[in-house]
Design an enzyme around this catalytic site. Structure first.
Site, PDB file in Angstrom:
ATOM      1  N   ASP A  94       0.855  -1.178   0.000  1.00 27.70           N
ATOM      2  CA  ASP A  94       0.000   0.000   0.000  1.00 27.70           C
ATOM      3  C   ASP A  94       0.903   1.244   0.000  1.00 27.70           C
ATOM      4  O   ASP A  94       2.115   1.160   0.152  1.00 27.70           O
ATOM      5  CB  ASP A  94      -0.972  -0.011   1.176  1.00 27.70           C
ATOM      6  CG  ASP A  94      -0.280  -0.002   2.532  1.00 27.70           C
ATOM      7  OD1 ASP A  94       0.917   0.296   2.582  1.00 27.70           O
ATOM      8  OD2 ASP A  94      -0.938  -0.301   3.531  1.00 27.70           O
ATOM      9  N   ASP A 267      -8.263  -7.430   1.785  1.00 30.42           N
ATOM     10  CA  ASP A 267      -7.224  -7.591   2.797  1.00 30.42           C
ATOM     11  C   ASP A 267      -7.736  -7.066   4.125  1.00 30.42           C
ATOM     12  O   ASP A 267      -8.597  -6.191   4.177  1.00 30.42           O
ATOM     13  CB  ASP A 267      -5.959  -6.828   2.405  1.00 30.42           C
ATOM     14  CG  ASP A 267      -6.077  -5.346   2.720  1.00 30.42           C
ATOM     15  OD1 ASP A 267      -5.520  -4.912   3.748  1.00 30.42           O
ATOM     16  OD2 ASP A 267      -6.740  -4.608   1.958  1.00 30.42           O
ATOM     17  N   CYS A 305     -12.332 -27.698   9.060  1.00 33.10           N
ATOM     18  CA  CYS A 305     -11.134 -27.007   8.560  1.00 33.10           C
ATOM     19  C   CYS A 305      -9.979 -27.983   8.461  1.00 33.10           C
ATOM     20  O   CYS A 305      -9.747 -28.794   9.366  1.00 33.10           O
ATOM     21  CB  CYS A 305     -10.781 -25.839   9.484  1.00 33.10           C
ATOM     22  SG  CYS A 305      -9.286 -24.939   8.986  1.00 33.10           S
ATOM     23  N   CYS A 307      -6.727 -27.043   8.165  1.00 31.50           N
ATOM     24  CA  CYS A 307      -5.440 -26.398   8.447  1.00 31.50           C
ATOM     25  C   CYS A 307      -4.638 -27.221   9.448  1.00 31.50           C
ATOM     26  O   CYS A 307      -5.172 -28.113  10.121  1.00 31.50           O
ATOM     27  CB  CYS A 307      -5.660 -24.976   8.968  1.00 31.50           C
ATOM     28  SG  CYS A 307      -6.157 -24.872  10.706  1.00 31.50           S
ATOM     29  N   CYS A 310      -6.092 -27.232  13.081  1.00 36.66           N
ATOM     30  CA  CYS A 310      -7.297 -28.038  13.291  1.00 36.66           C
ATOM     31  C   CYS A 310      -7.027 -29.529  13.130  1.00 36.66           C
ATOM     32  O   CYS A 310      -7.702 -30.357  13.755  1.00 36.66           O
ATOM     33  CB  CYS A 310      -8.398 -27.577  12.341  1.00 36.66           C
ATOM     34  SG  CYS A 310      -9.015 -25.917  12.735  1.00 36.66           S
ATOM     35  N   HIS A 336      -4.777 -20.834  11.588  1.00 35.49           N
ATOM     36  CA  HIS A 336      -6.183 -21.190  11.376  1.00 35.49           C
ATOM     37  C   HIS A 336      -6.990 -20.022  10.820  1.00 35.49           C
ATOM     38  O   HIS A 336      -7.755 -20.186   9.857  1.00 35.49           O
ATOM     39  CB  HIS A 336      -6.833 -21.671  12.668  1.00 35.49           C
ATOM     40  CG  HIS A 336      -8.323 -21.742  12.547  1.00 35.49           C
ATOM     41  ND1 HIS A 336      -8.965 -22.729  11.814  1.00 35.49           N
ATOM     42  CD2 HIS A 336      -9.301 -20.892  12.961  1.00 35.49           C
ATOM     43  CE1 HIS A 336     -10.268 -22.513  11.825  1.00 35.49           C
ATOM     44  NE2 HIS A 336     -10.494 -21.396  12.509  1.00 35.49           N
TER      45      HIS A 336
END
Length: 375
Positions: A94, A267, A305, A307, A310, A336
């Site tokens: 940015d 974002d 999930c 991930c 998890c 996560h």
């Protein structure tokens, strides 16, 4: 193949939602997509390898913060921000505008730019559109953002009009200062809550035929319904053959609403910020894992999930880490939470490709989908 190209792959028959591919020098970003924020060339508490495993494709870094520390000269010496932080996928920086304008007590705005006192060492910094672009050229991200004036909410129409007009003049200076064809400069549509100002700004910016466009100045204090109104009115004014980026938005409901309007990229700092406060994003809810009900809960954080967190740990273990003030808790919850938001946008993309967006995600378009944190 062009260094930057956006291709629409599918559109929703009931909304303006679309699935696409955004080609960059460091790879393709499949849209819609949530992008994690790595302010100081790192996504807090997460390694680049862990970040890759979350499914993230494009990562942000912050021009203002990297200018203050360690300085763009060192990043450039290291081979650019990709090499410096060890992330070799697409990146966006940015302009630093939002951060500079948040320093309301220690900055002065003029047509030239913004003069402010560094909160780190007290030195006076003169951030102009040209300086922002010079810094971003040195950092070397794939996408760079124009330096804009981001008025707070609430602000008078007169103040927003002045800021919006100045943003356009600054954009012209950014374009003139931009030196690298391997970086795509995106313009930012401002206009506050005044839809006619948003319309005028979008018309002026699209005439400049930039590689992509962003909607800025939302999620700066407005109620959610006002954000939705601004996004719904502004998005159709942006070119259909260019990527569209909604800055600073990352909740489930806000992203679904924006995707339905035709936005592509998002974002927000919330996945890592919530993680540092012991909070997990679970199917749109926010769970405070400090709560006593998790102390002996030996089930996975989110059984839906996939991930690392998890698959490997229980709610009780995460609760224990948080109460023990172990930094590992921040890492596991960040992994996560980022996965949750990236996966959510990936699922939306799949639904658009199969023309099931409204069937699968339509509930998020109504007020009944507002979720609360369990107690």
């Amino acid at each position: 193949m062009k260094q930057f190209e956006y291709q629409v792959e599918a559109t929703c028959n009931h909304t303006a939602a679309r699935a696409g591919k955004f080609q960059t020098p460091h790879g393709i970003v499949e849209t819609p997509r949530f992008m994690p924020v790595g302010t100081l060339a790192n996504v807090k508490t997460v390694t680049p390898e862990q970040l890759q495993q979350t499914g993230a494709q494009m990562v942000l870094a912050n021009t203002y913060h990297l200018h203050l520390q360690p300085g763009e000269d060192l990043v450039e010496l290291a081979g650019g921000v990709h090499q410096f932080m060890g992330w070799h996928g697409p990146m966006l920086t940015d302009s630093g505008g939002f951060q500079v304008f948040s320093l309301s007590d220690i900055r002065t705005i003029s047509e030239s730019g913004v003069k402010f006192r560094s909160p780190r060492d007290g030195r006076i910094i003169n951030m102009t559109p040209e300086e922002s672009i010079r810094i971003q050229n040195a950092l070397g991200a794939d996408v760079i953002m124009a330096f804009d004036e981001c008025p707070p909410y609430p602000a008078s129409r007169e103040a927003v009009e002045v800021a919006t007009d100045r943003t356009y003049r600054w954009l012209q200076r950014c374009i003139a200062a931009h030196q690298r064809p391997d970086q795509a400069l995106f313009g930012i549509v401002q206009g506050g809550v005044y839809l006619d100002l948003r319309e005028q700004a979008a018309a002026a910016l699209t005439e400049l035929d930039l590689p992509g466009y962003a909607i800025g100045g939302v999620s700066v204090g407005e109620p959610p319904e006002l954000i939705e109104k601004i996004v719904r009115a502004t998005t159709p004014l942006l070119p259909t053959h260019k990527p569209r980026y909604l800055m600073g938005v990352g909740t489930h409901r806000e992203m679904v609403q924006a995707i339905a309007a035709g936005m592509d990229l998002f974002d927000c700092v919330i996945p890592t910020r919530l993680a540092r406060h012991g909070t997990a994003i679970v199917q749109g809810d926010r769970w405070n894992l400090k709560n006593a009900r998790f102390r002996q809960d030996l089930t996975p954080l989110d059984e839906t999930c996939d991930c690392y967190t998890c698959r490997t740990f229980t709610r009780a273990y995460l609760c224990h880490l948080i109460h023990a003030h172990e930094i590992l808790a921040h890492t596991l919850l960040s992994i996560h939470n980022i996965t949750a938001l990236v996966s959510f946008t990936r699922q939306i993309r799949a639904a658009i490709l199969s023309d099931r967006f409204v069937e699968e995600f339509g509930d998020w378009l109504t007020p009944t989908s507002v979720v609360s944190e369990p107690t």
